[in-house]
Design a protein around this motif. Sequence first.
Motif, PDB file in Angstrom:
ATOM      1  N   ILE A 146       0.838  -1.220   0.000  1.00  0.00           N
ATOM      2  CA  ILE A 146       0.000   0.000   0.000  1.00  0.00           C
ATOM      3  C   ILE A 146       0.865   1.259   0.000  1.00  0.00           C
ATOM      4  N   THR A 147       2.016   1.218   0.669  1.00  0.00           N
ATOM      5  CA  THR A 147       2.853   2.423   0.706  1.00  0.00           C
ATOM      6  C   THR A 147       3.256   2.823  -0.713  1.00  0.00           C
TER       7      THR A 147
ATOM      8  N   ASP B 199       6.980   9.959  11.400  1.00  0.00           N
ATOM      9  CA  ASP B 199       6.671   8.556  11.712  1.00  0.00           C
ATOM     10  C   ASP B 199       5.184   8.388  11.419  1.00  0.00           C
ATOM     11  N   THR B 200       4.885   7.798  10.267  1.00  0.00           N
ATOM     12  CA  THR B 200       3.495   7.751   9.791  1.00  0.00           C
ATOM     13  C   THR B 200       2.854   6.416  10.136  1.00  0.00           C
TER      14      THR B 200
ATOM     15  N   GLN C 129      -2.422   1.958   7.549  1.00  0.00           N
ATOM     16  CA  GLN C 129      -2.620   0.550   7.185  1.00  0.00           C
ATOM     17  C   GLN C 129      -3.096   0.442   5.735  1.00  0.00           C
TER      18      GLN C 129
ATOM     19  N   ILE D 150       2.037   3.882  19.027  1.00  0.00           N
ATOM     20  CA  ILE D 150       1.497   2.592  18.590  1.00  0.00           C
ATOM     21  C   ILE D 150       2.309   1.497  19.269  1.00  0.00           C
TER      22      ILE D 150
ATOM     23  N   ASN E  69       4.420  -8.308  12.339  1.00  0.00           N
ATOM     24  CA  ASN E  69       4.944  -7.371  11.374  1.00  0.00           C
ATOM     25  C   ASN E  69       6.419  -7.684  11.143  1.00  0.00           C
TER      26      ASN E  69
ATOM     27  N   GLY F  58       8.200  -4.783   8.484  1.00  0.00           N
ATOM     28  CA  GLY F  58       7.155  -3.879   7.999  1.00  0.00           C
ATOM     29  C   GLY F  58       6.104  -4.569   7.155  1.00  0.00           C
TER      30      GLY F  58
ATOM     31  N   LEU G 272       3.001  -7.197   7.004  1.00  0.00           N
ATOM     32  CA  LEU G 272       2.058  -7.851   7.892  1.00  0.00           C
ATOM     33  C   LEU G 272       1.849  -9.305   7.481  1.00  0.00           C
TER      34      LEU G 272
HETATM   35  O1  PRX Z   1       0.712  -2.608  13.071  1.00  0.00           O
HETATM   36  C1  PRX Z   1       0.660  -1.432  12.314  1.00  0.00           C
HETATM   37  C2  PRX Z   1       1.924  -1.331  11.487  1.00  0.00           C
HETATM   38  O2  PRX Z   1       1.623  -1.906  10.230  1.00  0.00           O
HETATM   39  C3  PRX Z   1       0.263  -2.343  10.203  1.00  0.00           C
HETATM   40  C4  PRX Z   1      -0.321  -2.146   8.835  1.00  0.00           C
HETATM   41  O3  PRX Z   1       0.356  -2.940   7.923  1.00  0.00           O
HETATM   42  P1  PRX Z   1       0.046  -2.818   6.379  1.00  0.00           P
HETATM   43  O4  PRX Z   1      -1.422  -2.858   6.154  1.00  0.00           O
HETATM   44  O5  PRX Z   1       0.885  -3.822   5.690  1.00  0.00           O
HETATM   45  O6  PRX Z   1       0.515  -1.359   5.981  1.00  0.00           O
HETATM   46  C5  PRX Z   1       1.841  -0.991   6.183  1.00  0.00           C
HETATM   47  C6  PRX Z   1       2.093   0.359   5.554  1.00  0.00           C
HETATM   48  C7  PRX Z   1       1.132   1.405   5.910  1.00  0.00           C
HETATM   49  C8  PRX Z   1      -0.409  -1.523  11.249  1.00  0.00           C
HETATM   50  O7  PRX Z   1      -1.605  -2.132  11.677  1.00  0.00           O
HETATM   51  N1  PRX Z   1       2.367   0.068  11.293  1.00  0.00           N
HETATM   52  C9  PRX Z   1       2.303   0.766  10.154  1.00  0.00           C
HETATM   53  N2  PRX Z   1       2.881   1.978  10.335  1.00  0.00           N
HETATM   54  C10 PRX Z   1       3.289   2.048  11.619  1.00  0.00           C
HETATM   55  C11 PRX Z   1       2.953   0.820  12.233  1.00  0.00           C
HETATM   56  N3  PRX Z   1       3.203   0.581  13.524  1.00  0.00           N
HETATM   57  C12 PRX Z   1       3.797   1.566  14.225  1.00  0.00           C
HETATM   58  N4  PRX Z   1       4.165   2.749  13.709  1.00  0.00           N
HETATM   59  C13 PRX Z   1       3.933   3.044  12.420  1.00  0.00           C
HETATM   60  N5  PRX Z   1       4.318   4.192  11.920  1.00  0.00           N
END
Ligand code: PRX
Length: 687
Positions: A349-350, A450-451, A454, A551, A560, A563, A565
């Motif tokens: 998604i990023t 720090d964004t 999900q 978080i 995770n 990064g 999931l």
């Molecule tokens: O647990 C959180 C973590 O990544 C999860 C979402 O993963 P995904 O859908 O693959 O998307 C990742 C890219 C947006 C979240 O539920 N997460 C994402 N960003 C952070 C984070 N945990 C802590 N700090 C963040 N900045």
Amino acid sequence: MIPDRTPVGRGVYHATAEVAKGAHVPNFQKYKELYLQSIQNPEEFWGKIAKEYYWKTPNTGSFLDYNFDVTKGNIYIKWLEGATTNLCYNVLDRNVNEKKLGDKIAYYWEGNEPGDCMQVTYKGLLQQVCKFANVLRAQGVKKGDRISIYMPMMIELVVAMLACARIGVIHSIVFAGFSSESLCERILDSHCSILITADGFFRGDKFVNLKQIADEALRKCRERNYTVGKCIVAKHLGLTEDTLIDEASTCPQSPAAKRSCYNLQAPWNADVDIWWHELMKDASDECEPEWCDAEDPLFILYTSGSTGKPKGVQHTVGGYLLYTATTFKYVFDYKPDDVYWCTADIGWITGHSYLAYGPLANGATSVMFEGLPTYPCVSRFWEIIDKYKVTTFYTAPTAIRLLMKYGEEPVKRFSRESLKILGTVGEPINPEAWLWYYNVVGNRRCPIMDTFWQTETGGHMMTPLPAAIPLKPGSATFPFFGVVPAILNESGEELEGEAEGYLVFKRPWPSIMRTLYGNHERFESTYFKKFPGYFVTGDGCRRDGDGYYWITGRIDDMLNVSGHLLSTAEVESALLEDAAVAEAAVVSHPHPVKGECLYCFVTLRDGHEFTKTLVAELKAKVREKIGPIATPDYIQNAPGLPKTRSGKIMRRVLRHIARNERDLGDTSTLADETVIEELFSNRCRTL
Ligand code: PRX
């Protein structure tokens, strides 16, 4: 609640005067003012932003209509329903024709090998996209059809996704590191009629024969009675259809030569396979966009689900455009001369939101990088930053932790003086990594965004803004405009002030997912059932005395890894496919670079022995089923697993065992205490 005054104190980092100069949101008061406007009058706030984009038919009906409460009926969210637009038109035609950005670079493409690079302007991108959109139309696809895209980080990947958006086709991009099984599963779930892939690519030294994996996936689809009509193959390495692959060892080591020395191993099936370049040869570069409703689907992107079956997160045209464009502008304080680099792969998604749609909607110049941070040397990131004079650098904590291991010297070899703003995404960043990023990479001048967000949220949810929000290392700080977070306790009560609990959102923002493809019920039960009236993120969260959000990580059966999931159930079911495995339980385990990794407990069937060969076989099995990112770090022999009397595996106990923590907490519900000692003595001690 957002504090009235700018937070100050020890451990709080403020923007330099340089960062604050000309910032879109220059200070905390302005952030608060805009935030309150966005909450008190979302229609006015987002309506003003919507006017910056092109709508074939403007919105006349309701601006936002939704139900977040399962007890009151079906969940739905609709932003600007009835308005029509086209996302591709907004990110390309509008920039070329209205904004006169045709000659501006949209992407600097940097390949795996240093020296292998190219660039594409907005005009050039528009031409290619129109041609490919015509190619797709000529293949008979139409609005609402689904297409799978399984490609490495090459410009054609962006062309393919935008071409789909142009003709109203829903793209489903599958990360090129996923296995044939994962690709097959995603094609089947979304009933894709076409697959777009490439011949192959290199990841560092490693050759990935993508076409072969794609063929395998299509074969698996056929075995399950589903036939994909066409497979469009983009030539990335210059492979040809009639010769066999060379061995990696015979490949010349010079960078550019390497890309063209491989030949295609997978057989060419002329009934299905077509070369991208052949289709493009005679295609017209004029293509009328398909005007879509703001609420029409734009794409599906699969993310791990706690049942083990991936979920097809569905995003729509209008809200996604508004939100990704707006977050990109404010979070990275975007200015027209910036050079922005997001290191994420478009398969996540990023990459969708912040390498493709968000930056393009702003007419930004981005770097698109195919390679690895450590190839051919550990200075690669910093070298690229100097090469393109990158101003804004957005990466993952796992990459920072990896590079930290090599010390400061590889960073300091390059000036990085163009850098203004840094960002992280994907997982919590530990303060040590944050400080290294801030002090060493950013020379104490670049604020770190720090964004937190999900796949489901489509865009940033909790995030600093460069000049406006003072930073605390490890905190994603405050909500973005339009976002209303809350922290709930187990009984679903909202906690005020300093608190820790479940992170939820109280109302929709424009880019919230609208459903899970083909399974609205699962959408409702996953995100809305536990706490009716709220969108449940699945993350834990703490709010400190200054109102900052921290978080704390997933609180479901997800983990995770670097990064990415993953669900423990997904890995367990891969392990269970091996004939030797009777039972498997997977837990997350801390890892110094990846953040978390997989620690697997397996119970073998009678007659099987726990050997090194079996461990290697099981690791290979998981790689094959899911992909290399899911490779377990630890596999432990577990003759018995800790279970409750009702037979539920006590994962909490397993997590303690994996960490060698003797204090197991309450074990009164454990059916058989004797398994515990044995599990401790069988622990895996080294990787
Ligand atoms: O647990 C959180 C973590 O990544 C999860 C979402 O993963 P995904 O859908 O693959 O998307 C990742 C890219 C947006 C979240 O539920 N997460 C994402 N960003 C952070 C984070 N945990 C802590 N700090 C963040 N900045």
